[in-house]
Design an enzyme around this catalytic site. Sequence first.
Site, PDB file in Angstrom:
ATOM      1  N   SER A  21      27.080  16.510 -32.398  1.00  0.00           N
ATOM      2  CA  SER A  21      26.618  15.153 -32.655  1.00  0.00           C
ATOM      3  C   SER A  21      27.539  14.192 -31.906  1.00  0.00           C
ATOM      4  CB  SER A  21      26.625  14.885 -34.167  1.00  0.00           C
ATOM      5  OG  SER A  21      25.954  13.683 -34.455  1.00  0.00           O
ATOM      6  N   ASN A  22      27.645  12.970 -32.356  1.00  0.00           N
ATOM      7  CA  ASN A  22      28.526  11.972 -31.736  1.00  0.00           C
ATOM      8  C   ASN A  22      28.993  11.017 -32.825  1.00  0.00           C
ATOM      9  OD1 ASN A  22      26.619   9.633 -31.930  1.00  0.00           O
ATOM     10  ND2 ASN A  22      25.382  10.989 -30.673  1.00  0.00           N
ATOM     11  N   PRO A  23      29.990  10.171 -32.532  1.00  0.00           N
ATOM     12  CA  PRO A  23      30.587   9.360 -33.613  1.00  0.00           C
ATOM     13  C   PRO A  23      29.830   8.082 -33.980  1.00  0.00           C
ATOM     14  CG  PRO A  23      32.047   9.512 -31.684  1.00  0.00           C
ATOM     15  CD  PRO A  23      30.705   9.990 -31.270  1.00  0.00           C
ATOM     16  N   ALA A  88      22.054   6.655 -31.093  1.00  0.00           N
ATOM     17  CA  ALA A  88      22.799   7.485 -30.145  1.00  0.00           C
ATOM     18  C   ALA A  88      22.231   8.901 -30.236  1.00  0.00           C
ATOM     19  CB  ALA A  88      24.284   7.462 -30.482  1.00  0.00           C
TER      20      ALA A  88
END
Length: 210
Positions: A21-23, A88
């Site tokens: 995933s991403n932050p 995102a």
Amino acid sequence: MRVLITAGPTREFFDPVRYISNPSSGKMGFALAEAAHEAGWTVDLVHGPVALKPPAGVTAHAVVTGEEMHAACEPLFEQCDLLIMCAAVCDMRPKQREPQKVKKDALRMTVEFEATRDILKTLSARRRSGQVLVGFAAETENVEAYARRKLEEKNLDYIVANSVAPGGAFEADDNTVQLIPQTGKPLSFGPASKADVAQWIVNQLKSSVA
Ligand code: C5P
């Protein structure tokens, strides 16, 4: 005025308990949903896993993966006048998703990935006249140039460019943005709280969707 806003990250799984995933915190997209609701618009908010409560008066649709986000957005896109794609979305996913948790001693240390669907590009390919499409571009360098390229590639009316270099937009409470229209000069705003940035973006878009 119906607006569809996406927010937060997506997750792509290796097995039922492991993912990439991403932050992204979802703060910018949730602030946009609140500002759009305050502007009197009808808001659908499609969001990935975040620790935020959807603003009152907004219809929230929780999803996890990119394909789920696309499936949720598709019918809502048909009905919307304005799309703000702030999520995102993971650009890649593991080629294989194991149905059961892989035991530690059977874990492979090399994983093959494949590209995920570009949701915004897919939706934009069947946009109808009168719809306004806004993308986000999170970049660590050459922010304006890379954002302009995305504006063209994805056939958008506007792109909101922001820096995610260390100290930048991901997870932060503040943001600095550039709103780049397909024609005309870019406008800048910030640094300011994401709530103020969201209100500014909604104000800028009001004349386009009136
Ligand atoms: O190409 P890039 O991922 O930088 O583009 C960012 C924009 O495209 C954002 O508006 C994001 O929500 C959208 N996007 C998408 N589907 C993807 C990747 C990005 O809709 N798979």
